[in-house]
Design a protein around this motif. Structure first.
Motif, PDB file in Angstrom:
ATOM      1  N   LEU A  11      43.933  88.222  48.345  1.00 52.38           N
ATOM      2  CA  LEU A  11      43.192  87.975  47.107  1.00 52.38           C
ATOM      3  C   LEU A  11      43.396  86.571  46.540  1.00 52.38           C
ATOM      4  O   LEU A  11      42.828  86.233  45.500  1.00 52.38           O
ATOM      5  CB  LEU A  11      43.557  89.027  46.049  1.00 52.38           C
ATOM      6  N   ILE A  12      44.172  85.737  47.210  1.00 51.92           N
ATOM      7  CA  ILE A  12      44.417  84.377  46.717  1.00 51.92           C
ATOM      8  C   ILE A  12      43.120  83.573  46.594  1.00 51.92           C
ATOM      9  O   ILE A  12      42.952  82.861  45.601  1.00 51.92           O
ATOM     10  CB  ILE A  12      45.477  83.655  47.586  1.00 51.92           C
ATOM     11  N   PRO A  13      42.165  83.662  47.532  1.00 53.14           N
ATOM     12  CA  PRO A  13      40.913  82.919  47.331  1.00 53.14           C
ATOM     13  C   PRO A  13      40.205  83.276  46.016  1.00 53.14           C
ATOM     14  O   PRO A  13      39.726  82.388  45.304  1.00 53.14           O
ATOM     15  CB  PRO A  13      40.070  83.305  48.549  1.00 53.14           C
ATOM     16  N   GLN A  14      40.189  84.556  45.657  1.00 57.26           N
ATOM     17  CA  GLN A  14      39.572  84.955  44.393  1.00 57.26           C
ATOM     18  C   GLN A  14      40.348  84.417  43.197  1.00 57.26           C
ATOM     19  O   GLN A  14      39.755  84.026  42.194  1.00 57.26           O
ATOM     20  CB  GLN A  14      39.448  86.485  44.301  1.00 57.26           C
ATOM     21  N   VAL A  15      41.660  84.404  43.287  1.00 57.05           N
ATOM     22  CA  VAL A  15      42.493  83.860  42.214  1.00 57.05           C
ATOM     23  C   VAL A  15      42.178  82.380  42.025  1.00 57.05           C
ATOM     24  O   VAL A  15      42.028  81.903  40.892  1.00 57.05           O
ATOM     25  CB  VAL A  15      43.999  84.079  42.515  1.00 57.05           C
TER      26      VAL A  15
END
Length: 108
Positions: A11-15
């Motif tokens: 989920l880092i890309p969304q963060v």
């Protein structure tokens, strides 16, 4: 822009997007994925060795456990299979709970 070149949580890309920043990433193939899991596991173990309190230790242990879960499908294995192997080894040779520190073995 910082360059990371490392495996990150899913989920880092969304963060990053929510923060308004831009990034580049790619999906690793299976062999690259396993290589990067191993690198990340080493990184997390190093971070665990540097912890000085319960909270930080548990955070790092959670990261290590998550990486174990990520590595299992690469080997077409389940956590249940891993746990079965862990239990069998513990029954045969014991665990690490007692803190036994072997100094030497005269026969070897």
């Amino acid at each position: 822009m910082p360059v990371y070149n490392k495996l990150v949580r899913d989920l880092i890309p969304q963060v990053i997007e929510k923060s308004g920043s831009h990034f580049s990433s790619r999906i690793l193939d299976k062999s690259e994925h396993l290589t990067e899991i191993k690198k990340k596991l080493f990184e997390e173990v190093q971070e665990f060795t540097e912890t000085t309190n319960r909270h930080d230790a548990l955070e790092e242990l959670a990261d290590i456990l998550e990486l174990l879960h990520a590595a299992l499908p690469v080997h077409k294995a389940t956590f249940e299979e891993l746990e079965k192997i862990r239990i069998a080894k513990k029954e045969k040779r014991g665990g690490f709970e007692e803190g036994i520190y072997l100094i030497e073995d005269e026969d070897n």
